[in-house]
Structure formats: C-alpha cells, structure tokens
Write a protein that holds these residues in place. Structure first.
Motif, PDB file in Angstrom:
ATOM      1  N   SER A 184       0.662  -1.062   0.039  1.00  0.00           N
ATOM      2  CA  SER A 184       0.157   0.178  -0.272  1.00  0.00           C
ATOM      3  C   SER A 184       0.744   1.363   0.142  1.00  0.00           C
ATOM      4  CB  SER A 184      -0.649   0.126   0.782  1.00  0.00           C
ATOM      5  OG  SER A 184      -1.536   1.257   1.455  1.00  0.00           O
ATOM      6  N   SER A 185       0.821   2.310  -0.905  1.00  0.00           N
ATOM      7  CA  SER A 185       1.414   3.324  -1.258  1.00  0.00           C
ATOM      8  C   SER A 185       0.978   4.501  -1.115  1.00  0.00           C
ATOM      9  CB  SER A 185       2.371   2.779  -2.721  1.00  0.00           C
ATOM     10  OG  SER A 185       2.473   4.495  -2.803  1.00  0.00           O
ATOM     11  N   ASP A 186       1.869   5.088  -0.406  1.00  0.00           N
ATOM     12  CA  ASP A 186       1.069   6.334   0.666  1.00  0.00           C
ATOM     13  C   ASP A 186       1.959   7.708  -0.309  1.00  0.00           C
ATOM     14  OD1 ASP A 186       0.503   8.683   1.915  1.00  0.00           O
ATOM     15  OD2 ASP A 186       0.750   7.514   3.911  1.00  0.00           O
ATOM     16  N   ALA A 187       0.449   8.660  -0.850  1.00  0.00           N
ATOM     17  CA  ALA A 187       0.894   9.626  -1.502  1.00  0.00           C
ATOM     18  C   ALA A 187       1.082  10.962  -0.533  1.00  0.00           C
ATOM     19  CB  ALA A 187      -0.261   9.689  -2.815  1.00  0.00           C
ATOM     20  N   ASP A 188       1.604  10.774   0.559  1.00  0.00           N
ATOM     21  CA  ASP A 188       1.717  11.429   1.037  1.00  0.00           C
ATOM     22  C   ASP A 188       3.689  11.840   0.944  1.00  0.00           C
ATOM     23  OD1 ASP A 188      -0.401  12.414   2.827  1.00  0.00           O
ATOM     24  OD2 ASP A 188      -0.996  10.865   3.155  1.00  0.00           O
ATOM     25  N   HIS A 189       4.217  13.640   0.802  1.00  0.00           N
ATOM     26  CA  HIS A 189       5.386  13.807   0.748  1.00  0.00           C
ATOM     27  C   HIS A 189       5.903  13.470  -0.789  1.00  0.00           C
ATOM     28  CE1 HIS A 189       5.117  15.734   5.434  1.00  0.00           C
ATOM     29  NE2 HIS A 189       4.526  16.228   4.269  1.00  0.00           N
ATOM     30  N   GLU A 190       5.174  12.616  -1.725  1.00  0.00           N
ATOM     31  CA  GLU A 190       5.657  12.228  -2.663  1.00  0.00           C
ATOM     32  C   GLU A 190       5.465  13.409  -3.438  1.00  0.00           C
ATOM     33  OE1 GLU A 190       5.151   7.874  -4.340  1.00  0.00           O
ATOM     34  OE2 GLU A 190       3.572   9.099  -4.834  1.00  0.00           O
ATOM     35  N   THR A 191       7.480  13.769  -4.573  1.00  0.00           N
ATOM     36  CA  THR A 191       7.262  14.533  -5.211  1.00  0.00           C
ATOM     37  C   THR A 191       7.232  13.519  -6.813  1.00  0.00           C
ATOM     38  OG1 THR A 191       9.183  14.423  -5.258  1.00  0.00           O
ATOM     39  CG2 THR A 191       8.564  16.159  -3.387  1.00  0.00           C
ATOM     40  N   LEU A 192       7.047  13.955  -7.280  1.00  0.00           N
ATOM     41  CA  LEU A 192       7.491  13.621  -9.205  1.00  0.00           C
ATOM     42  C   LEU A 192       8.403  12.906  -9.174  1.00  0.00           C
ATOM     43  CD1 LEU A 192       6.207  12.979 -11.659  1.00  0.00           C
ATOM     44  CD2 LEU A 192       6.813  14.805 -12.655  1.00  0.00           C
ATOM     45  N   ILE A 245      -0.787   4.166 -11.597  1.00  0.00           N
ATOM     46  CA  ILE A 245      -1.816   5.099 -10.599  1.00  0.00           C
ATOM     47  C   ILE A 245      -2.933   4.328 -10.431  1.00  0.00           C
ATOM     48  CG2 ILE A 245      -2.317   6.832  -9.943  1.00  0.00           C
ATOM     49  CD1 ILE A 245      -0.149   8.463 -10.417  1.00  0.00           C
ATOM     50  N   ASP A 246      -3.502   3.878  -9.613  1.00  0.00           N
ATOM     51  CA  ASP A 246      -4.687   3.606  -9.599  1.00  0.00           C
ATOM     52  C   ASP A 246      -6.175   3.894  -8.547  1.00  0.00           C
ATOM     53  OD1 ASP A 246      -4.322   1.560  -7.540  1.00  0.00           O
ATOM     54  OD2 ASP A 246      -4.505   0.089  -8.568  1.00  0.00           O
ATOM     55  N   THR A 247      -5.334   4.407  -7.483  1.00  0.00           N
ATOM     56  CA  THR A 247      -6.004   4.784  -6.434  1.00  0.00           C
ATOM     57  C   THR A 247      -5.861   6.406  -6.114  1.00  0.00           C
ATOM     58  OG1 THR A 247      -5.357   2.518  -5.441  1.00  0.00           O
ATOM     59  CG2 THR A 247      -6.679   3.838  -3.882  1.00  0.00           C
ATOM     60  N   LEU A 248      -7.155   7.126  -5.501  1.00  0.00           N
ATOM     61  CA  LEU A 248      -7.258   7.990  -5.090  1.00  0.00           C
ATOM     62  C   LEU A 248      -6.965   8.502  -3.887  1.00  0.00           C
ATOM     63  CD1 LEU A 248      -7.893  11.620  -5.962  1.00  0.00           C
ATOM     64  CD2 LEU A 248     -10.245  10.844  -5.855  1.00  0.00           C
ATOM     65  N   HIS A 249      -5.235   8.854  -3.229  1.00  0.00           N
ATOM     66  CA  HIS A 249      -5.518   9.006  -2.067  1.00  0.00           C
ATOM     67  C   HIS A 249      -6.586   9.122  -1.187  1.00  0.00           C
ATOM     68  CE1 HIS A 249      -2.819   8.230   1.384  1.00  0.00           C
ATOM     69  NE2 HIS A 249      -2.597   9.398   1.407  1.00  0.00           N
ATOM     70  N   ALA A 278       0.907  -0.849  -8.315  1.00  0.00           N
ATOM     71  CA  ALA A 278       0.613   1.373  -8.051  1.00  0.00           C
ATOM     72  C   ALA A 278       0.023   1.919  -7.164  1.00  0.00           C
ATOM     73  CB  ALA A 278      -0.636   0.543  -9.035  1.00  0.00           C
ATOM     74  N   ASP A 279       0.613   2.951  -7.096  1.00  0.00           N
ATOM     75  CA  ASP A 279       0.337   4.198  -6.148  1.00  0.00           C
ATOM     76  C   ASP A 279      -0.799   4.777  -6.857  1.00  0.00           C
ATOM     77  OD1 ASP A 279       1.698   5.756  -4.776  1.00  0.00           O
ATOM     78  OD2 ASP A 279       3.814   5.574  -5.918  1.00  0.00           O
ATOM     79  N   SER A 280      -0.800   6.153  -5.448  1.00  0.00           N
ATOM     80  CA  SER A 280      -2.367   6.936  -5.637  1.00  0.00           C
ATOM     81  C   SER A 280      -1.746   8.051  -5.791  1.00  0.00           C
ATOM     82  CB  SER A 280      -2.227   6.434  -3.971  1.00  0.00           C
ATOM     83  OG  SER A 280      -1.685   6.856  -2.998  1.00  0.00           O
ATOM     84  N   PHE A 281      -2.674   8.860  -5.389  1.00  0.00           N
ATOM     85  CA  PHE A 281      -1.897  10.496  -6.343  1.00  0.00           C
ATOM     86  C   PHE A 281      -3.340  11.480  -4.990  1.00  0.00           C
ATOM     87  CE2 PHE A 281      -5.361   9.695  -8.460  1.00  0.00           C
ATOM     88  CZ  PHE A 281      -5.772  10.870  -9.389  1.00  0.00           C
ATOM     89  N   PHE A 282      -2.586  12.792  -5.167  1.00  0.00           N
ATOM     90  CA  PHE A 282      -3.745  13.777  -4.390  1.00  0.00           C
ATOM     91  C   PHE A 282      -4.903  14.701  -6.014  1.00  0.00           C
ATOM     92  CE2 PHE A 282      -1.207  13.181  -0.547  1.00  0.00           C
ATOM     93  CZ  PHE A 282      -2.506  13.500  -0.049  1.00  0.00           C
TER      94      PHE A 282
END
Length: 205
Positions: A94-102, A181-185, A130-134
């Motif tokens: 489970s990936s957390d998008a917090d503080h994740e830059t490009l 990416i497959d999730t809206l954090h 897959a990851d998540s995003f804001f």
C-alpha cells in the motif's frame, strides 16, 4: 423330429467348457499384465518428476497439503488452496502519496515496476505495483519533502495547490493509463501546522 447323437453333443459341451476356461484364464492374465504396466508407469512418472514430490509438508490454515517424501505413491489432496497454483505466498503493498514528489514517484516505480537498471545500482523488480495521488495540495507543513530542501508545495498533485491550475496532471494521467496509479489517495493533502484548522476548497467544488 431331429435326431442327434448323444456322444457328439457331449463332445461339443466339453469343448465349450474348455474354451470358456481358456478365455477366463486369458482375461485374468491380461488384467494382471495391465495392472503391472500401470504400476510401472506410475513409478516412471514419480522418478521423472522426483522434485515435485520431495517437498516437506506445508501448513496452509487448517488444510495440510501433503507432499510425498521417500515414496513412489502419488497423493491426491482434496480442499481449497490458500493461494492459486503454483504460488505459495503473496505480497500486498500500500503506497502513501503523502510528501511524494514526482522525482520520488519516478525513482520508486522505476525500481518496482520495471526491470531496467536504476539509479540505485540495482535492476528493477518488474512487479505490477500501483500508487495513489492527490487532486489538491493544501498542506502548509514547512519541513522539506525531498532532497535539496524541496518544499511541500512540490508534492505531486493534479492541481497546483488549491487552485484550478494543473500541476502534475499530465504525468498523473500518463501513469494512470499505464497502470502505475490506480487509487485516489484522498481529495487533497490538507495537513496543517495548526491541526485545529481545516482548509475547504469552496471555490473548487
């Protein structure tokens, strides 16, 4: 009226009995020959695929999957496997998008998703991860989120801050299409220095 010779009829009866006896003996002999051939074939199969049978017992919840060890007899296991064949385990990330830059996103996924040689010096794992995003970034945390004292304003999000101006929309859309990416954090990162204040996107809704 048809007359028959008694002696000739008895001779025919004896011949029929002997024939039936020979057929029965032949049938029994063929049955044993077939059984012996079947055993030999099973022994050949076990010997040929020896590595499939010489594995220890593996406990899977309440089901014990018996592996043959030092035996030439195959065992049929009834029940449901914990994992689909031929797998014995699984991994969930489970990936957390917090503080994740490009930059961080690209480094992480180049290593996990591809098999290319990465800046870490290792080849990628090639895992379908897959990851998540804001959508928005309304955080005012003043600690750096990446190398070179990169501020929180550079956190990866679809829009710039809480405006309607696109920020990483092109990259995020690309990674959604390729499966990275497959999730809206969440709708946005609204972490605040003062946790008692809440930022609402009244102009964006």
């Amino acid at each position: 009226m048809i007359l028959t010779d008694k002696s000739s009829s008895e001779g025919v009866g004896c011949k029929l009995k002997r024939t039936a006896k020979y057929v029965y003996i032949s049938f029994v002999a063929l049955m044993f020959i077939g059984l012996g051939a079947k055993v030999k074939m099973e022994e050949y199969h076990v010997h040929t695929h020896k590595n499939l049978y010489e594995r220890p017992k593996v406990a899977q919840n309440n089901l014990i999957v018996h592996r043959i060890s030092e035996s030439n007899v195959a065992v049929h296991v009834l029940g449901m496997r914990r994992f689909p064949y031929p797998y014995d385990s699984m991994l969930a990330i489970s990936s957390d998008a917090d503080h994740e830059t490009l930059r961080k996103f690209n480094l992480i996924h180049e290593f996990i998703n591809t098999r290319e040689k990465t800046p870490f010096g290792y080849y990628g794992l090639g895992l379908p991860f897959a990851d998540s995003f804001f959508m928005y970034n309304g955080s005012d945390i003043n600690s750096p989120v990446d190398v070179g004292n990169t501020p929180i304003t550079q956190e990866m999000s679809w829009f710039q801050g809480v405006s309607n101006q696109q920020f990483n929309a092109t990259e995020i859309n690309h990674y959604i299409k390729c499966g990275w990416i497959d999730t809206l954090h969440s709708f946005g990162d609204f972490s605040r220095q003062n946790q008692w204040t809440t930022l609402f996107l009244a102009n964006s809704l």
